[in-house]
Write a protein that holds these residues in place. Structure first.
Motif, PDB file in Angstrom:
ATOM      1  N   ARG A 179     -32.459 -84.304 -28.209  1.00  0.00           N
ATOM      2  CA  ARG A 179     -33.906 -84.222 -27.975  1.00  0.00           C
ATOM      3  C   ARG A 179     -34.550 -85.598 -28.045  1.00  0.00           C
ATOM      4  O   ARG A 179     -35.397 -85.941 -27.220  1.00  0.00           O
ATOM      5  N   ILE A 180     -34.146 -86.388 -29.028  1.00  0.00           N
ATOM      6  CA  ILE A 180     -34.693 -87.735 -29.177  1.00  0.00           C
ATOM      7  C   ILE A 180     -34.366 -88.573 -27.945  1.00  0.00           C
ATOM      8  O   ILE A 180     -35.236 -89.265 -27.403  1.00  0.00           O
ATOM      9  N   ALA A 181     -33.115 -88.524 -27.490  1.00  0.00           N
ATOM     10  CA  ALA A 181     -32.719 -89.298 -26.311  1.00  0.00           C
ATOM     11  C   ALA A 181     -33.527 -88.881 -25.082  1.00  0.00           C
ATOM     12  O   ALA A 181     -33.997 -89.743 -24.323  1.00  0.00           O
ATOM     13  N   ASP A 201     -28.361 -70.365 -42.435  1.00  0.00           N
ATOM     14  CA  ASP A 201     -29.479 -71.305 -42.269  1.00  0.00           C
ATOM     15  C   ASP A 201     -28.998 -72.752 -42.327  1.00  0.00           C
ATOM     16  O   ASP A 201     -29.430 -73.595 -41.534  1.00  0.00           O
ATOM     17  N   LEU A 202     -28.101 -73.042 -43.251  1.00  0.00           N
ATOM     18  CA  LEU A 202     -27.565 -74.396 -43.360  1.00  0.00           C
ATOM     19  C   LEU A 202     -26.776 -74.766 -42.108  1.00  0.00           C
ATOM     20  O   LEU A 202     -26.903 -75.874 -41.589  1.00  0.00           O
ATOM     21  N   THR A 203     -25.972 -73.852 -41.620  1.00  0.00           N
ATOM     22  CA  THR A 203     -25.183 -74.119 -40.415  1.00  0.00           C
ATOM     23  C   THR A 203     -26.086 -74.439 -39.235  1.00  0.00           C
ATOM     24  O   THR A 203     -25.856 -75.416 -38.513  1.00  0.00           O
ATOM     25  N   VAL A 204     -27.122 -73.641 -39.045  1.00  0.00           N
ATOM     26  CA  VAL A 204     -28.063 -73.885 -37.950  1.00  0.00           C
ATOM     27  C   VAL A 204     -28.744 -75.241 -38.125  1.00  0.00           C
ATOM     28  O   VAL A 204     -28.854 -76.025 -37.172  1.00  0.00           O
ATOM     29  N   LEU A 205     -29.179 -75.542 -39.340  1.00  0.00           N
ATOM     30  CA  LEU A 205     -29.854 -76.805 -39.614  1.00  0.00           C
ATOM     31  C   LEU A 205     -28.938 -77.997 -39.340  1.00  0.00           C
ATOM     32  O   LEU A 205     -29.330 -78.969 -38.690  1.00  0.00           O
ATOM     33  N   LEU A 206     -27.711 -77.932 -39.819  1.00  0.00           N
ATOM     34  CA  LEU A 206     -26.777 -79.039 -39.603  1.00  0.00           C
ATOM     35  C   LEU A 206     -26.451 -79.239 -38.126  1.00  0.00           C
ATOM     36  O   LEU A 206     -26.389 -80.372 -37.649  1.00  0.00           O
ATOM     37  N   LEU A 222     -29.423 -80.946 -36.620  1.00  0.00           N
ATOM     38  CA  LEU A 222     -29.498 -82.353 -37.014  1.00  0.00           C
ATOM     39  C   LEU A 222     -28.421 -83.201 -36.352  1.00  0.00           C
ATOM     40  O   LEU A 222     -28.671 -84.332 -35.937  1.00  0.00           O
ATOM     41  N   LEU A 223     -27.226 -82.664 -36.246  1.00  0.00           N
ATOM     42  CA  LEU A 223     -26.108 -83.434 -35.723  1.00  0.00           C
ATOM     43  C   LEU A 223     -26.061 -83.490 -34.196  1.00  0.00           C
ATOM     44  O   LEU A 223     -25.589 -84.478 -33.631  1.00  0.00           O
ATOM     45  N   PHE A 224     -26.550 -82.435 -33.543  1.00  0.00           N
ATOM     46  CA  PHE A 224     -26.416 -82.365 -32.094  1.00  0.00           C
ATOM     47  C   PHE A 224     -27.739 -82.211 -31.351  1.00  0.00           C
ATOM     48  O   PHE A 224     -28.019 -82.966 -30.424  1.00  0.00           O
TER      49      PHE A 224
END
Length: 98
Positions: free
Chosen positions: A89-91, A74-79, A82-84
């Motif tokens: 998506r924001i851009a 779960d942490l790996t997916v979340l990071l 967040l990082l990629f």
């Protein structure tokens, strides 16, 4: 548009509490993002799981539980999100609004 701006301002003020007093929305946004509690919590979680991984790699005989493995995943997916994923998506969302 106005409703979204109001929600954003109220959310920032709610997170900042007294530290929000006298700040305009520009400053509120910068302050709330600079002081995100989730960043610290995520960092703490990552270091906890890093230590579990170190123990496993370096021969600690403590068994890794199913819950430990799920948390690591779960942490790996979340990071990665967040990082990629989120920056992309924001851009894209910002570009679509132009």
């Amino acid at each position: 548009m106005i409703g979204c701006r109001r929600v954003l301002e109220r959310a920032c003020k709610a997170k900042l509490g007294d530290a929000a007093n006298g700040k305009n929305l520009y400053d509120l946004i910068d302050a709330v993002l600079a002081n995100m509690e989730t960043t610290k919590a995520l960092s703490d979680w990552a270091h906890d799981l890093r230590q579990l991984g170190n123990d496993a790699v370096h021969g600690d005989d403590t068994p890794i539980t199913k819950e430990d493995a799920k948390q690591a995943y779960d942490l790996t997916v979340l990071l990665v999100d967040l990082l990629f994923s989120y920056p992309n998506r924001i851009a894209k969302m910002r570009q679509a609004g132009k």
